[in-house]
Design a protein around this motif. Sequence first.
Motif, mmCIF file in Angstrom:
data_model
loop_
_atom_site.group_PDB
_atom_site.id
_atom_site.type_symbol
_atom_site.label_atom_id
_atom_site.label_comp_id
_atom_site.label_asym_id
_atom_site.label_seq_id
_atom_site.Cartn_x
_atom_site.Cartn_y
_atom_site.Cartn_z
ATOM 1 N N SER A 6 -37.969 11.115 53.275
ATOM 2 C CA SER A 6 -38.324 11.230 51.860
ATOM 3 C C SER A 6 -39.638 10.539 51.533
ATOM 4 C CB SER A 6 -37.210 10.627 50.997
ATOM 5 O OG SER A 6 -37.158 9.221 51.156
ATOM 6 N N ARG A 7 -39.956 9.475 52.258
ATOM 7 C CA ARG A 7 -41.135 8.638 52.022
ATOM 8 C C ARG A 7 -41.052 7.884 50.692
ATOM 9 N NH1 ARG A 7 -43.417 13.292 54.177
ATOM 10 N NH2 ARG A 7 -44.101 14.028 52.138
ATOM 11 N N HIS A 8 -39.853 7.862 50.081
ATOM 12 C CA HIS A 8 -39.677 7.019 48.909
ATOM 13 C C HIS A 8 -38.351 6.258 48.976
ATOM 14 C CE1 HIS A 8 -38.359 11.203 47.710
ATOM 15 N NE2 HIS A 8 -37.232 10.531 47.506
ATOM 16 N N GLY A 9 -37.840 6.060 50.198
ATOM 17 C CA GLY A 9 -36.593 5.323 50.374
ATOM 18 C C GLY A 9 -36.779 3.827 50.438
ATOM 19 N N GLY A 10 -38.023 3.362 50.563
ATOM 20 C CA GLY A 10 -38.277 1.925 50.614
ATOM 21 C C GLY A 10 -37.692 1.289 51.864
ATOM 22 N N LYS A 11 -37.437 -0.023 51.781
ATOM 23 C CA LYS A 11 -36.903 -0.749 52.936
ATOM 24 C C LYS A 11 -35.478 -0.330 53.267
ATOM 25 C CE LYS A 11 -39.770 -4.860 52.252
ATOM 26 N NZ LYS A 11 -39.777 -6.336 52.046
ATOM 27 N N VAL A 12 -34.747 0.108 52.258
ATOM 28 C CA VAL A 12 -33.359 0.534 52.497
ATOM 29 C C VAL A 12 -33.321 1.790 53.357
ATOM 30 C CG1 VAL A 12 -31.213 1.277 51.388
ATOM 31 C CG2 VAL A 12 -32.600 -0.520 50.355
ATOM 32 N N GLY A 13 -34.261 2.687 53.155
ATOM 33 C CA GLY A 13 -34.322 3.915 53.928
ATOM 34 C C GLY A 13 -33.408 4.996 53.383
ATOM 35 N N ASP A 14 -33.629 6.229 53.836
ATOM 36 C CA ASP A 14 -32.826 7.353 53.354
ATOM 37 C C ASP A 14 -31.348 7.180 53.692
ATOM 38 O OD1 ASP A 14 -35.169 8.406 52.442
ATOM 39 O OD2 ASP A 14 -35.404 9.864 54.061
ATOM 40 N N LEU A 15 -31.047 6.749 54.929
ATOM 41 C CA LEU A 15 -29.658 6.549 55.319
ATOM 42 C C LEU A 15 -29.020 5.439 54.492
ATOM 43 C CD1 LEU A 15 -27.207 7.092 57.087
ATOM 44 C CD2 LEU A 15 -28.195 5.552 58.812
ATOM 45 N N GLY A 16 -29.771 4.375 54.250
ATOM 46 C CA GLY A 16 -29.240 3.274 53.455
ATOM 47 C C GLY A 16 -28.873 3.713 52.050
ATOM 48 N N TRP A 17 -29.769 4.464 51.401
ATOM 49 C CA TRP A 17 -29.474 4.938 50.051
ATOM 50 C C TRP A 17 -28.336 5.947 50.058
ATOM 51 C CZ3 TRP A 17 -30.604 2.322 46.088
ATOM 52 C CH2 TRP A 17 -31.790 1.601 45.991
ATOM 53 N N ALA A 18 -28.249 6.769 51.122
ATOM 54 C CA ALA A 18 -27.135 7.717 51.217
ATOM 55 C C ALA A 18 -25.799 6.979 51.307
ATOM 56 C CB ALA A 18 -27.323 8.622 52.434
ATOM 57 N N LEU A 19 -25.767 5.907 52.100
ATOM 58 C CA LEU A 19 -24.538 5.116 52.216
ATOM 59 C C LEU A 19 -24.211 4.404 50.907
ATOM 60 C CD1 LEU A 19 -25.068 3.625 55.792
ATOM 61 C CD2 LEU A 19 -23.416 5.379 55.122
ATOM 62 N N VAL A 20 -25.243 3.937 50.198
ATOM 63 C CA VAL A 20 -25.014 3.307 48.893
ATOM 64 C C VAL A 20 -24.391 4.302 47.920
ATOM 65 C CG1 VAL A 20 -26.185 2.357 46.870
ATOM 66 C CG2 VAL A 20 -26.787 1.537 49.147
ATOM 67 N N TRP A 21 -24.927 5.522 47.908
ATOM 68 C CA TRP A 21 -24.372 6.551 47.029
ATOM 69 C C TRP A 21 -22.922 6.830 47.390
ATOM 70 C CZ3 TRP A 21 -24.717 9.132 42.693
ATOM 71 C CH2 TRP A 21 -25.937 9.168 41.998
ATOM 72 N N MET A 22 -22.627 6.965 48.675
ATOM 73 C CA MET A 22 -21.259 7.276 49.093
ATOM 74 C C MET A 22 -20.306 6.141 48.735
ATOM 75 S SD MET A 22 -19.726 8.202 52.863
ATOM 76 C CE MET A 22 -19.812 6.488 53.396
ATOM 77 N N ALA A 23 -20.691 4.914 49.067
ATOM 78 C CA ALA A 23 -19.820 3.775 48.780
ATOM 79 C C ALA A 23 -19.624 3.589 47.279
ATOM 80 C CB ALA A 23 -20.403 2.504 49.404
#
Length: 514
Positions: free
Chosen positions: A212-229
């Motif tokens: 995405s190039r806008h996921g920051g330090k968390v990254g795309d996978l990190g934000w995806a896991l945050v959304w799921m949790a």
Amino acid sequence: MSLAPTVRSAVGDVRALIGRFLADYVRNPVNLLVLVIVPVVFVIVAAGAMADAARLLGGAGGPAVETATAGWAAGFLAGIAMYFQINAARAADRRLVSAGLATGRLVLARLGTGLVLAVLVSAVALLALAVRVGIDAPVRVTVGTVMFAMIYLAIGAVVGALVPNPVNGTVLILFVWIVDVFFGPAIGSAERVATRGFPTHFVTLWMVDVPSRHGGKVGDLGWALVWMAGALLVGAVVVTATVGGVRRSGGLSGRAGRADRFAVGLDMGLRDWRRNPVLWVLLVVVPIVFIALSKAMTVPEFGMFSLVEDGRTVTEVFWLPDVHAGTMTPIAIASLSALAGLFVVLDARSGDRRLSLAGFGAGVLLAVRLTVIAVAAVVVTASSLLVTAAVFDARQWGLYAAGNLLLALTYGLVGVCLGPLFGRVGGVFIAFLVPFVDLGIGQSPMLRPQPSQWAQTLPGYGATRMILDGGLTDSFDAAGPLLAALGWLVGLTAVAAWLFRRAPASPPRPGSGL
């Protein structure tokens, strides 16, 4: 020392309840049929057309869209299935709690059932993807598909707990899913700031391996896991509050003409819908948002449409931002009309039984229900055309509006026919899939200038050609399509009447919606 037997008892109760809930789901053959139909439609049949649409709308297109279809199918199945798990089980849950079952165990059983369903629908979607194109990155795609299912599982649970009316609930879930998928990063552009807050934005990008190039330090996978949790946490809290709010019970607690009967029945049918203001808001808001987003997110480029002008078939070039919203309007109208027809006929069964006992004939009851559906079709068409008029300038507004209204009536009758055949859950899936395949793929002028032969046999062909003729040409050249559309309208009315007369007032079996 006394804690261990209590824990074993709780685990045993939850396990037994999950087994019972899953047995109820599997017992209905329509649910199993839908588990096959939805992945086949999205992953095998529609993936290529959706990839073409993505290229037109600035998305990734190609293999990325084909891979994402597995997640879309799993999310769609999980969201609707969990909604009915929560919504349709209110009475059963109330009886279980009244009988002494601990609320916490019931909540765990419902959530556990949802998790099993999420894994099941993910497996079916992945199997369809493997059959169609294979899976190049099995771990990434599998995890991404399961995350799709988990997020929509939570969405279905929240809507099921907060929106008791099945019409409102399913329309709301479908609205979220449509906006999330069709305006998300796979079909649309991943760079749009407005879509970064969509539920599966980061899940989609990580799953198809498009940074995405806008996921920051968390990254795309990190934000995806945050959304799921986060989604699962909110879903668990809402379901706990809903089931926890069920209290244990301390004990058990003249002649008229056909016209008059029709007027009474119609008043009762419309009164039920007037008591549901949320439905009317959804029937107005959903087309507004869907059509407005179609206009805002269209890629600025030209497209070729095959039209009939003064009796001659011509290919004309149009600036897509000027016409895309006008071609998307029929999809919104048909989908909402199909759902309205489905639930009008299903929700009216108990009322129709009482009216039948009061002397109302099957013909009068059918006329009442069809009139209610016609009113809903007019409301959906009018609200859609009002917003369309702000972003699209039809050449012949009368013909364009007539085509959309004819399409609404047609798909309202499609919903009426689907209700007795598939019930609530299966009917919702089919009521969405039919207009999606028919209008979104088969008739879409954005994907091909002229519909294929198979698409010309579908219910939406005649009305869609009328809509294009009225929207993009200056003369009436749709006599043939008009006759085809009227033929479908008459045929569906006959089928609806036959199904209605078979069981004009038979109440649904308990749990048949699951």
